[in-house]
Design a protein around this motif. Sequence first.
Motif, PDB file in Angstrom:
ATOM      1  N   GLU A  74      20.857 -11.391 -13.956  1.00 13.19           N
ATOM      2  CA  GLU A  74      22.057 -10.808 -14.567  1.00 13.19           C
ATOM      3  C   GLU A  74      22.485 -11.545 -15.822  1.00 13.19           C
ATOM      4  O   GLU A  74      22.884 -10.908 -16.809  1.00 13.19           O
ATOM      5  CB  GLU A  74      23.216 -10.815 -13.565  1.00 13.19           C
ATOM      6  N   PRO A 127      20.634  -4.845  -9.061  1.00 10.26           N
ATOM      7  CA  PRO A 127      21.444  -4.728 -10.281  1.00 10.26           C
ATOM      8  C   PRO A 127      20.896  -3.673 -11.234  1.00 10.26           C
ATOM      9  O   PRO A 127      19.695  -3.411 -11.283  1.00 10.26           O
ATOM     10  CB  PRO A 127      21.338  -6.131 -10.902  1.00 10.26           C
ATOM     11  N   HIS A 173      26.438  -3.310 -14.056  1.00  8.08           N
ATOM     12  CA  HIS A 173      25.425  -4.145 -13.404  1.00  8.08           C
ATOM     13  C   HIS A 173      25.571  -4.101 -11.883  1.00  8.08           C
ATOM     14  O   HIS A 173      24.582  -4.140 -11.158  1.00  8.08           O
ATOM     15  CB  HIS A 173      25.577  -5.586 -13.904  1.00  8.08           C
TER      16      HIS A 173
END
Length: 357
Positions: A74, A127, A173
């Motif tokens: 991420e 994600p 996300h």
Amino acid sequence: KATFKPADGRRLVDILKPMKMCDPAVGSGAFPVGLLHELVNLRRIVETIANGFVDPLRREGSNWVHQTKADIVENCLYGVDIQQQAIEICRLRLWLSLIVDYDLGLDPFEADPAQFRQAIERISQLPNLEMNFHRGDSLLDYICGVNVRVAPEKSETYSKEYLKIRNLGLKLHHAKESKPKRELRVEILRHRLELSERVLGNGIKSLMDANSQLALSIGAETETQAGKRRQVEQEVSRMQDALQKVAADRKTLEKIAARPYDIAHFYPELRKLEGADFDSPFNFSWRIDFADIFQGSKGGFDLILGNPPFVTARNPEKREMYRERWKRVCTGKYLLVCPFFDLSFGLLRPGGQLGFI
């Protein structure tokens, strides 16, 4: 233990966690996946030191690996490729790298069906990686399919817009359901088009100032004053074309947003506007799509690595566009790795590291 103390480990954790790393010719993601494993190993070492030499894997089990990988994917890994197929494969490989370490907490061969279903439902959402890995031509900035140059000195001007897009990207996300995903993608694109309009408008004003960084960077590529004026005029014309295209795309986006449940048309048209379709016009610019990374005097990637193409550009038109954009390194029959070097040095933060194979 004789070399490091827990305080050293905590400092190393603070250095590692915010690091930003990019492959500008990411392909199917071999380098981000390799980096992911290396960063997990590094974090395990420094967190062991920070925890008083207690291994986090022993203390928390495989969930530590899964959570650490999720955080790295991420917040640390980025990539760009000219082919959407490659981007899709890259994202898939990272997703698989995440899920492989997830601990169900039971033996799937011995658990009863109800327990197994509950365990599956607890698996964390994979994600959405649209904000980290983009389809684009790394060597050229494109806004709505038009090749332009984005002024690097203007990054602080748009900090509020960057923050909005960044926060929306964080929500995307972690979004789990299709409705918020749709809404967030539309909202992100809406803000990006608004930002692009401002960037282009200010870019045209900047080109009128002979002392601006953008005008100087273009003028430095031509020796004669007439040649400099001609190049600036050409760039202004391209930016004006891009402004018209942005306005048209904003109208198209609002039409799409008004019918979100027309799935047959919504996603193909949205992906085309995003530049994320397999044959759509490019819509990627480093200092717009990764804007938060370049803010401030110390902005830029900590590490750039990869294996850019060591071949000449096959497309004659693109070959000349690259030559015009990267005149310092694109002389004669040049290899594409040459402009990738020049690009990458410009994307690094002060003191950042570059590694190409």
